[in-house]
Design a protein around this motif. Sequence first.
Motif, PDB file in Angstrom:
ATOM      1  N   ARG A   1      -0.235   6.584  -3.664  1.00 60.25           N
ATOM      2  CA  ARG A   1      -0.987   6.017  -4.783  1.00 60.25           C
ATOM      3  C   ARG A   1      -2.002   4.949  -4.392  1.00 60.25           C
ATOM      4  O   ARG A   1      -2.948   4.713  -5.125  1.00 60.25           O
ATOM      5  CB  ARG A   1      -0.022   5.438  -5.823  1.00 60.25           C
ATOM      6  CG  ARG A   1       0.811   6.485  -6.535  1.00 60.25           C
ATOM      7  CD  ARG A   1       1.621   5.884  -7.663  1.00 60.25           C
ATOM      8  NE  ARG A   1       2.558   4.886  -7.194  1.00 60.25           N
ATOM      9  CZ  ARG A   1       3.848   5.097  -6.979  1.00 60.25           C
ATOM     10  NH1 ARG A   1       4.357   6.291  -7.200  1.00 60.25           N
ATOM     11  NH2 ARG A   1       4.632   4.117  -6.564  1.00 60.25           N
ATOM     12  N   GLY A   2      -1.779   4.231  -3.304  1.00 59.71           N
ATOM     13  CA  GLY A   2      -2.680   3.144  -2.930  1.00 59.71           C
ATOM     14  C   GLY A   2      -2.048   1.783  -3.158  1.00 59.71           C
ATOM     15  O   GLY A   2      -0.827   1.655  -3.253  1.00 59.71           O
TER      16      GLY A   2
ATOM     17  N   ARG B   1       0.864  -1.191   0.000  1.00 57.32           N
ATOM     18  CA  ARG B   1       0.000   0.000   0.000  1.00 57.32           C
ATOM     19  C   ARG B   1       0.897   1.236   0.000  1.00 57.32           C
ATOM     20  O   ARG B   1       1.425   1.632   1.027  1.00 57.32           O
ATOM     21  CB  ARG B   1      -0.929   0.015   1.202  1.00 57.32           C
ATOM     22  CG  ARG B   1      -1.919   1.182   1.163  1.00 57.32           C
ATOM     23  CD  ARG B   1      -2.830   1.213   2.372  1.00 57.32           C
ATOM     24  NE  ARG B   1      -3.773   0.108   2.375  1.00 57.32           N
ATOM     25  CZ  ARG B   1      -5.002   0.175   1.884  1.00 57.32           C
ATOM     26  NH1 ARG B   1      -5.425   1.297   1.342  1.00 57.32           N
ATOM     27  NH2 ARG B   1      -5.798  -0.869   1.941  1.00 57.32           N
TER      28      ARG B   1
ATOM     29  N   HIS C   1     -10.660  -2.943  -3.437  1.00 60.94           N
ATOM     30  CA  HIS C   1     -11.685  -1.910  -3.630  1.00 60.94           C
ATOM     31  C   HIS C   1     -11.152  -0.781  -4.500  1.00 60.94           C
ATOM     32  O   HIS C   1      -9.990  -0.383  -4.390  1.00 60.94           O
ATOM     33  CB  HIS C   1     -12.142  -1.337  -2.287  1.00 60.94           C
ATOM     34  CG  HIS C   1     -12.855  -2.326  -1.442  1.00 60.94           C
ATOM     35  ND1 HIS C   1     -14.121  -2.780  -1.731  1.00 60.94           N
ATOM     36  CD2 HIS C   1     -12.477  -2.964  -0.307  1.00 60.94           C
ATOM     37  CE1 HIS C   1     -14.491  -3.648  -0.819  1.00 60.94           C
ATOM     38  NE2 HIS C   1     -13.514  -3.788   0.061  1.00 60.94           N
ATOM     39  N   GLU C   2     -11.998  -0.281  -5.369  1.00 62.10           N
ATOM     40  CA  GLU C   2     -11.636   0.759  -6.334  1.00 62.10           C
ATOM     41  C   GLU C   2     -10.945   1.951  -5.667  1.00 62.10           C
ATOM     42  O   GLU C   2      -9.937   2.447  -6.171  1.00 62.10           O
ATOM     43  CB  GLU C   2     -12.886   1.231  -7.084  1.00 62.10           C
ATOM     44  CG  GLU C   2     -12.612   2.143  -8.249  1.00 62.10           C
ATOM     45  CD  GLU C   2     -11.827   1.471  -9.377  1.00 62.10           C
ATOM     46  OE1 GLU C   2     -11.004   2.165  -9.995  1.00 62.10           O
ATOM     47  OE2 GLU C   2     -12.023   0.270  -9.618  1.00 62.10           O
ATOM     48  N   GLU C   3     -11.447   2.402  -4.518  1.00 62.17           N
ATOM     49  CA  GLU C   3     -10.873   3.586  -3.851  1.00 62.17           C
ATOM     50  C   GLU C   3      -9.494   3.314  -3.258  1.00 62.17           C
ATOM     51  O   GLU C   3      -8.764   4.248  -2.930  1.00 62.17           O
ATOM     52  CB  GLU C   3     -11.826   4.134  -2.770  1.00 62.17           C
ATOM     53  CG  GLU C   3     -12.090   3.194  -1.611  1.00 62.17           C
ATOM     54  CD  GLU C   3     -13.252   2.233  -1.834  1.00 62.17           C
ATOM     55  OE1 GLU C   3     -13.610   1.547  -0.860  1.00 62.17           O
ATOM     56  OE2 GLU C   3     -13.793   2.147  -2.954  1.00 62.17           O
ATOM     57  N   ASP C   4      -9.122   2.034  -3.101  1.00 61.03           N
ATOM     58  CA  ASP C   4      -7.815   1.671  -2.548  1.00 61.03           C
ATOM     59  C   ASP C   4      -6.769   1.377  -3.613  1.00 61.03           C
ATOM     60  O   ASP C   4      -5.585   1.259  -3.309  1.00 61.03           O
ATOM     61  CB  ASP C   4      -7.939   0.430  -1.654  1.00 61.03           C
ATOM     62  CG  ASP C   4      -8.757   0.694  -0.398  1.00 61.03           C
ATOM     63  OD1 ASP C   4      -8.731   1.835   0.095  1.00 61.03           O
ATOM     64  OD2 ASP C   4      -9.416  -0.249   0.086  1.00 61.03           O
ATOM     65  N   ARG C   5      -7.189   1.245  -4.872  1.00 63.85           N
ATOM     66  CA  ARG C   5      -6.299   0.832  -5.955  1.00 63.85           C
ATOM     67  C   ARG C   5      -5.400   1.972  -6.424  1.00 63.85           C
ATOM     68  O   ARG C   5      -5.864   3.077  -6.654  1.00 63.85           O
ATOM     69  CB  ARG C   5      -7.113   0.366  -7.167  1.00 63.85           C
ATOM     70  CG  ARG C   5      -7.936  -0.859  -6.929  1.00 63.85           C
ATOM     71  CD  ARG C   5      -8.851  -1.126  -8.101  1.00 63.85           C
ATOM     72  NE  ARG C   5      -8.144  -1.567  -9.283  1.00 63.85           N
ATOM     73  CZ  ARG C   5      -7.826  -2.848  -9.517  1.00 63.85           C
ATOM     74  NH1 ARG C   5      -8.175  -3.772  -8.667  1.00 63.85           N
ATOM     75  NH2 ARG C   5      -7.172  -3.177 -10.601  1.00 63.85           N
ATOM     76  N   SER C   6      -4.138   1.651  -6.623  1.00 66.12           N
ATOM     77  CA  SER C   6      -3.231   2.573  -7.289  1.00 66.12           C
ATOM     78  C   SER C   6      -3.616   2.632  -8.762  1.00 66.12           C
ATOM     79  O   SER C   6      -4.058   1.634  -9.338  1.00 66.12           O
ATOM     80  CB  SER C   6      -1.794   2.067  -7.159  1.00 66.12           C
ATOM     81  OG  SER C   6      -0.937   2.733  -8.048  1.00 66.12           O
TER      82      SER C   6
ATOM     83  N   ASP D   1      -4.262  -0.422 -12.778  1.00 63.80           N
ATOM     84  CA  ASP D   1      -5.125  -0.395 -13.950  1.00 63.80           C
ATOM     85  C   ASP D   1      -4.376  -0.016 -15.223  1.00 63.80           C
ATOM     86  O   ASP D   1      -4.971   0.106 -16.286  1.00 63.80           O
ATOM     87  CB  ASP D   1      -6.297   0.561 -13.712  1.00 63.80           C
ATOM     88  CG  ASP D   1      -7.184   0.069 -12.588  1.00 63.80           C
ATOM     89  OD1 ASP D   1      -7.423  -1.149 -12.514  1.00 63.80           O
ATOM     90  OD2 ASP D   1      -7.617   0.888 -11.758  1.00 63.80           O
TER      91      ASP D   1
END
Length: 154
Positions: free
Chosen positions: A43-44, A39, A125-130, A134
């Motif tokens: 950026r996540g 993490r 989860h989308e909000e945690d992804r760097s 993607d």
Amino acid sequence: MKEFTDFEGRKVTFIKEHVENTKHVLAIPMFNHQYLFTRHKIRGIEFPGGKVESGETLEEAVQRELFEETGAAAESLKFVGTYTVHAKKPFNKAVYYIEVKDLFFKCEYLETHGPELFDDAEAIHEEDRSVLLDDECIHYLYEMSREDEFFGGG
């Protein structure tokens, strides 16, 4: 050679061989049949990686970055290839699949908050992804890892 476009609209190429002057590494590690992410503080959640330090081999660099960012010790490494980001100042990144043998608790993980284990990247989860998770090329490398015999796939 495969071609992609990154999140900044730059051309990215991937080849299954070493490229001279590669100064960055990316690890796609597995520990106990789960993907090991880190993490990043800004950026996540993303795969570990970073810059090669002076005097290091690519293998030494990827193992150091893995340990610094997750506390993980590698059992085995498999070189996958090199991707090149065709920016104003292009750079190469060597990619390794890594089987992790041990995961150690550390008080400091440098620029990250330490390890995160998931069965697959889709579970993040989308909000945690760097944004890097993607990225077309990194997503391709991750999908390849799911089918690779090194990790028990394919």
